[in-house]
Design a protein around this motif. Structure first.
Motif, PDB file in Angstrom:
ATOM      1  N   LYS A   7    -129.532  -5.592   0.795  1.00  0.00           N
ATOM      2  CA  LYS A   7    -128.937  -4.948  -0.198  1.00  0.00           C
ATOM      3  C   LYS A   7    -129.666  -3.558  -0.333  1.00  0.00           C
ATOM      4  CE  LYS A   7    -126.896  -8.740  -2.265  1.00  0.00           C
ATOM      5  NZ  LYS A   7    -127.249  -9.965  -1.212  1.00  0.00           N
ATOM      6  N   LYS A   8    -129.140  -2.508  -0.665  1.00  0.00           N
ATOM      7  CA  LYS A   8    -129.583  -0.956  -0.880  1.00  0.00           C
ATOM      8  C   LYS A   8    -129.333  -0.919  -2.425  1.00  0.00           C
ATOM      9  CE  LYS A   8    -127.650   2.455   1.118  1.00  0.00           C
ATOM     10  NZ  LYS A   8    -127.017   3.396   2.272  1.00  0.00           N
ATOM     11  N   VAL A   9    -130.490  -0.598  -3.048  1.00  0.00           N
ATOM     12  CA  VAL A   9    -130.553  -0.488  -4.340  1.00  0.00           C
ATOM     13  C   VAL A   9    -131.172   1.025  -4.884  1.00  0.00           C
ATOM     14  CG1 VAL A   9    -131.493  -1.495  -6.465  1.00  0.00           C
ATOM     15  CG2 VAL A   9    -130.813  -3.043  -4.813  1.00  0.00           C
ATOM     16  N   LEU A  10    -130.385   1.547  -5.817  1.00  0.00           N
ATOM     17  CA  LEU A  10    -130.672   2.708  -6.423  1.00  0.00           C
ATOM     18  C   LEU A  10    -131.630   2.481  -7.696  1.00  0.00           C
ATOM     19  CD1 LEU A  10    -130.888   5.987  -6.349  1.00  0.00           C
ATOM     20  CD2 LEU A  10    -128.939   5.888  -7.615  1.00  0.00           C
ATOM     21  N   LEU A  11    -132.904   2.882  -7.777  1.00  0.00           N
ATOM     22  CA  LEU A  11    -133.692   2.633  -8.852  1.00  0.00           C
ATOM     23  C   LEU A  11    -133.928   4.050  -9.560  1.00  0.00           C
ATOM     24  CD1 LEU A  11    -135.228   0.662 -10.283  1.00  0.00           C
ATOM     25  CD2 LEU A  11    -137.116   1.252  -9.052  1.00  0.00           C
ATOM     26  N   LEU A  12    -133.207   4.290 -10.824  1.00  0.00           N
ATOM     27  CA  LEU A  12    -133.085   5.509 -11.689  1.00  0.00           C
ATOM     28  C   LEU A  12    -133.992   5.390 -12.769  1.00  0.00           C
ATOM     29  CD1 LEU A  12    -129.308   6.225 -11.735  1.00  0.00           C
ATOM     30  CD2 LEU A  12    -130.995   7.395 -10.285  1.00  0.00           C
ATOM     31  N   GLY A  13    -134.588   6.570 -13.003  1.00  0.00           N
ATOM     32  CA  GLY A  13    -135.545   6.671 -14.385  1.00  0.00           C
ATOM     33  C   GLY A  13    -136.482   8.032 -13.933  1.00  0.00           C
ATOM     34  N   ASP A  14    -136.465   8.532 -15.400  1.00  0.00           N
ATOM     35  CA  ASP A  14    -137.498   9.758 -15.390  1.00  0.00           C
ATOM     36  C   ASP A  14    -138.948   9.203 -15.077  1.00  0.00           C
ATOM     37  OD1 ASP A  14    -135.377  11.283 -16.006  1.00  0.00           O
ATOM     38  OD2 ASP A  14    -135.709  11.283 -18.152  1.00  0.00           O
ATOM     39  N   GLY A  15    -139.494   9.953 -14.236  1.00  0.00           N
ATOM     40  CA  GLY A  15    -140.881   9.615 -13.553  1.00  0.00           C
ATOM     41  C   GLY A  15    -141.119   8.519 -12.943  1.00  0.00           C
ATOM     42  N   VAL A  16    -139.982   7.994 -12.335  1.00  0.00           N
ATOM     43  CA  VAL A  16    -140.202   6.953 -11.332  1.00  0.00           C
ATOM     44  C   VAL A  16    -140.032   7.627  -9.855  1.00  0.00           C
ATOM     45  CG1 VAL A  16    -139.114   4.847 -10.242  1.00  0.00           C
ATOM     46  CG2 VAL A  16    -139.144   5.071 -12.790  1.00  0.00           C
ATOM     47  N   ALA A  17    -141.010   7.508  -9.072  1.00  0.00           N
ATOM     48  CA  ALA A  17    -140.933   8.008  -7.865  1.00  0.00           C
ATOM     49  C   ALA A  17    -140.919   7.066  -6.779  1.00  0.00           C
ATOM     50  CB  ALA A  17    -142.203   9.086  -7.690  1.00  0.00           C
ATOM     51  N   GLN A  18    -140.501   7.291  -5.446  1.00  0.00           N
ATOM     52  CA  GLN A  18    -140.454   6.557  -4.272  1.00  0.00           C
ATOM     53  C   GLN A  18    -141.659   5.827  -4.128  1.00  0.00           C
ATOM     54  OE1 GLN A  18    -137.587   5.663  -2.831  1.00  0.00           O
ATOM     55  NE2 GLN A  18    -138.845   4.084  -1.923  1.00  0.00           N
ATOM     56  N   ASN A  19    -142.954   6.578  -4.243  1.00  0.00           N
ATOM     57  CA  ASN A  19    -144.055   6.107  -3.932  1.00  0.00           C
ATOM     58  C   ASN A  19    -144.611   5.136  -5.004  1.00  0.00           C
ATOM     59  OD1 ASN A  19    -144.710   8.005  -6.168  1.00  0.00           O
ATOM     60  ND2 ASN A  19    -146.678   8.134  -5.482  1.00  0.00           N
ATOM     61  N   HIS A  20    -144.092   5.172  -6.259  1.00  0.00           N
ATOM     62  CA  HIS A  20    -144.279   3.707  -7.068  1.00  0.00           C
ATOM     63  C   HIS A  20    -143.640   2.777  -6.618  1.00  0.00           C
ATOM     64  CE1 HIS A  20    -144.496   7.239 -10.484  1.00  0.00           C
ATOM     65  NE2 HIS A  20    -145.458   7.053 -10.025  1.00  0.00           N
ATOM     66  N   ILE A  21    -142.581   2.731  -6.086  1.00  0.00           N
ATOM     67  CA  ILE A  21    -141.598   1.662  -5.563  1.00  0.00           C
ATOM     68  C   ILE A  21    -142.442   1.277  -4.426  1.00  0.00           C
ATOM     69  CG2 ILE A  21    -139.597   0.593  -4.445  1.00  0.00           C
ATOM     70  CD1 ILE A  21    -138.248   2.868  -6.163  1.00  0.00           C
ATOM     71  N   ASP A  22    -142.867   1.860  -3.404  1.00  0.00           N
ATOM     72  CA  ASP A  22    -143.453   1.578  -2.173  1.00  0.00           C
ATOM     73  C   ASP A  22    -144.791   0.688  -2.375  1.00  0.00           C
ATOM     74  OD1 ASP A  22    -141.282   2.710  -1.137  1.00  0.00           O
ATOM     75  OD2 ASP A  22    -142.553   4.487  -0.358  1.00  0.00           O
ATOM     76  N   ARG A  23    -145.513   1.209  -3.495  1.00  0.00           N
ATOM     77  CA  ARG A  23    -146.793   0.578  -3.775  1.00  0.00           C
ATOM     78  C   ARG A  23    -146.695  -0.954  -4.075  1.00  0.00           C
ATOM     79  NH1 ARG A  23    -148.703   5.750  -5.737  1.00  0.00           N
ATOM     80  NH2 ARG A  23    -148.212   5.058  -8.192  1.00  0.00           N
ATOM     81  N   SER A  26    -140.301  -7.905  -7.034  1.00  0.00           N
ATOM     82  CA  SER A  26    -139.690  -9.220  -6.506  1.00  0.00           C
ATOM     83  C   SER A  26    -138.718  -9.646  -7.731  1.00  0.00           C
ATOM     84  CB  SER A  26    -141.070  -9.844  -6.642  1.00  0.00           C
ATOM     85  OG  SER A  26    -140.554 -11.277  -6.139  1.00  0.00           O
ATOM     86  N   LYS A  27    -138.955  -9.447  -8.779  1.00  0.00           N
ATOM     87  CA  LYS A  27    -138.068  -9.949  -9.910  1.00  0.00           C
ATOM     88  C   LYS A  27    -136.742  -9.469  -9.651  1.00  0.00           C
ATOM     89  CE  LYS A  27    -140.108 -13.316 -12.253  1.00  0.00           C
ATOM     90  NZ  LYS A  27    -139.396 -14.690 -12.423  1.00  0.00           N
ATOM     91  N   LEU A  28    -136.786  -8.013  -9.714  1.00  0.00           N
ATOM     92  CA  LEU A  28    -135.398  -7.256  -9.470  1.00  0.00           C
ATOM     93  C   LEU A  28    -134.553  -7.841  -8.134  1.00  0.00           C
ATOM     94  CD1 LEU A  28    -136.496  -3.545 -10.689  1.00  0.00           C
ATOM     95  CD2 LEU A  28    -134.996  -5.273 -11.726  1.00  0.00           C
ATOM     96  N   ALA A  29    -135.504  -8.048  -7.263  1.00  0.00           N
ATOM     97  CA  ALA A  29    -134.427  -8.322  -6.054  1.00  0.00           C
ATOM     98  C   ALA A  29    -134.024  -9.674  -6.147  1.00  0.00           C
ATOM     99  CB  ALA A  29    -135.656  -8.629  -4.896  1.00  0.00           C
ATOM    100  N   ASP A  30    -134.621 -10.914  -6.799  1.00  0.00           N
ATOM    101  CA  ASP A  30    -133.989 -11.978  -7.139  1.00  0.00           C
ATOM    102  C   ASP A  30    -132.936 -11.910  -7.836  1.00  0.00           C
ATOM    103  OD1 ASP A  30    -136.169 -13.256  -5.605  1.00  0.00           O
ATOM    104  OD2 ASP A  30    -137.357 -13.825  -7.482  1.00  0.00           O
ATOM    105  N   ILE A  31    -132.948 -11.134  -8.988  1.00  0.00           N
ATOM    106  CA  ILE A  31    -131.894 -10.970  -9.880  1.00  0.00           C
ATOM    107  C   ILE A  31    -130.633 -10.370  -9.285  1.00  0.00           C
ATOM    108  CG2 ILE A  31    -130.950  -9.625 -11.752  1.00  0.00           C
ATOM    109  CD1 ILE A  31    -133.917 -10.091 -12.994  1.00  0.00           C
ATOM    110  N   ILE A  32    -130.910  -9.360  -8.528  1.00  0.00           N
ATOM    111  CA  ILE A  32    -129.795  -8.560  -7.663  1.00  0.00           C
ATOM    112  C   ILE A  32    -129.150  -9.732  -6.834  1.00  0.00           C
ATOM    113  CG2 ILE A  32    -129.341  -6.935  -5.958  1.00  0.00           C
ATOM    114  CD1 ILE A  32    -131.251  -5.313  -7.418  1.00  0.00           C
ATOM    115  N   HIS A  33    -129.897 -10.386  -6.058  1.00  0.00           N
ATOM    116  CA  HIS A  33    -129.217 -11.662  -5.094  1.00  0.00           C
ATOM    117  C   HIS A  33    -128.548 -12.639  -6.089  1.00  0.00           C
ATOM    118  CE1 HIS A  33    -130.981 -10.163  -1.593  1.00  0.00           C
ATOM    119  NE2 HIS A  33    -132.163 -10.232  -1.739  1.00  0.00           N
ATOM    120  N   THR A  34    -129.014 -12.801  -7.002  1.00  0.00           N
ATOM    121  CA  THR A  34    -128.330 -13.798  -8.018  1.00  0.00           C
ATOM    122  C   THR A  34    -126.866 -13.317  -8.745  1.00  0.00           C
ATOM    123  OG1 THR A  34    -130.397 -14.858  -8.612  1.00  0.00           O
ATOM    124  CG2 THR A  34    -128.505 -15.419  -9.847  1.00  0.00           C
TER     125      THR A  34
END
Length: 331
Positions: free
Chosen positions: A2-18, A278-286
């Protein structure tokens, strides 16, 4: 996947990747991205504030609101989109007490820790050589903007002259460029959250665990229901003398050595079980539904500008009053 868009001021891709095991935004069958060009999306997660409207294409019924640090100790100006715009999201994710009565709430426990190094680095990191055995490290700032900030600074001023083993770092104290290099040296650290909820906890305690430290902790009332009770020691920052006794006794009793196995377990849980991705992924699947793709407009904070300016003036006034009352303010 599943492809998920994460939106928010100050949230960058490198934050997610880490935060993801592969370091590329992949976690538990979800791919998280901040790149709007990768639409259409299976789900959209709004994390904190937006300065402007965002238009994208995503599956209908899969818009998740994920407010950051939203509890009774903070102003609503950063999260009024949760309060005022109940109809704009399909689900609201949160563990905060104040959100209990909101519609379509998904109660989920996670840690709000955005790692400075990536997941693989922390997972493979051995116990560092602890060179400072008796002193306590406290990385914080001397900000006094919110009630939790002021309680924390009152605690600092109450204990600083009574503890010559307290080493302070952060804004307004001793400058540091890298938390990791400091925390790795210490067996013990203080973690005092901005507020006290049942389960909500942040990088303040996670950072100490990641560097194999034993936290003296004030915050989540039920942290011991999530992590091994032996992995931290509760203190009450409204009772400074009692807290000093607890901390000094723990050091005399060599509690770090005794509790290292529990600290290892807490690290694992922080990196995996309560990792926010990990929590977001579980919630999205559910809760994900395979509806048709629709054009979606995610509104910016409709009242943010007015409220932010108003509360900005209030904060300046409070700072001025505080400085006159206690004789210090350095921010």
């Amino acid at each position: 996947m599943k492809k998920v868009l994460l939106l928010g001021d100050g949230v960058a891709q490198n934050h997610i990747d880490r935060l993801t095991p592969d370091g590329k935004g992949l976690c538990n069958g979800c791919y998280f991205t901040t790149d709007l060009a990768q639409q259409p999306f299976d789900a959209v997660v709004r994390y904190h504030t937006l300065a402007k409207n965002v238009t994208t294409t995503a599956r209908q019924g899969n818009f998740f609101a994920f407010p950051v640090e939203y509890h009774s100790g903070w102003w609503d100006d950063g999260n009024e989109w949760v309060v005022d715009n109940n109809g704009d999201y399909d689900y609201l994710i949160g563990c905060f007490d104040i959100l209990r009565d909101k519609p379509r709430v998904i109660r989920s426990i996670y840690n709000e820790a955005w790692f400075e190094k990536n997941y693989t680095y922390w997972s493979n990191m051995p116990v560092p050589q602890k060179t400072i055995h008796k002193n306590i490290c406290w990385i914080t700032s001397n900000v006094i903007e919110m009630p939790g900030h002021r309680k924390r600074m009152e605690f600092y001023h109450a204990i600083s002259n009574k503890m010559d083993t307290l080493d302070m770092y952060g804004k307004g104290f001793y400058h540091l460029d890298n938390k990791e290099h400091i925390l790795q040296k210490y067996k013990y650290g203080i973690a005092a959250e901005n507020g006290s909820e049942q389960y909500w906890h942040t990088e303040k305690v996670i950072d100490i665990w990641l560097n194999y430290g034993l936290p003296f902790y004030c915050g989540a009332k039920k942290l011991d229901a999530l992590y091994p009770p032996e992995s931290f020691i509760y203190i009450d920052i409204t009772k400074p003398d009692q807290a000093i006794d607890i901390m000094q006794q723990a050091i005399r009793d060599n509690e770090w050595e005794k509790r290292l196995p529990a600290i290892r377990q807490a690290r694992y849980l922080a990196l995996n079980t309560y990792n926010v991705m990990s929590k977001l992924a579980d919630i999205i699947h559910t809760y994900h539904t395979k509806n048709e793709y629709i054009k979606m407009c995610i509104p910016h904070n409709t009242q943010y500008t007015i409220k932010h300016r108003f509360y900005g003036h209030i904060r300046k006034l409070r700072k001025s009053i505080w400085k006159r009352r206690v004789g210090y303010y350095n921010w």
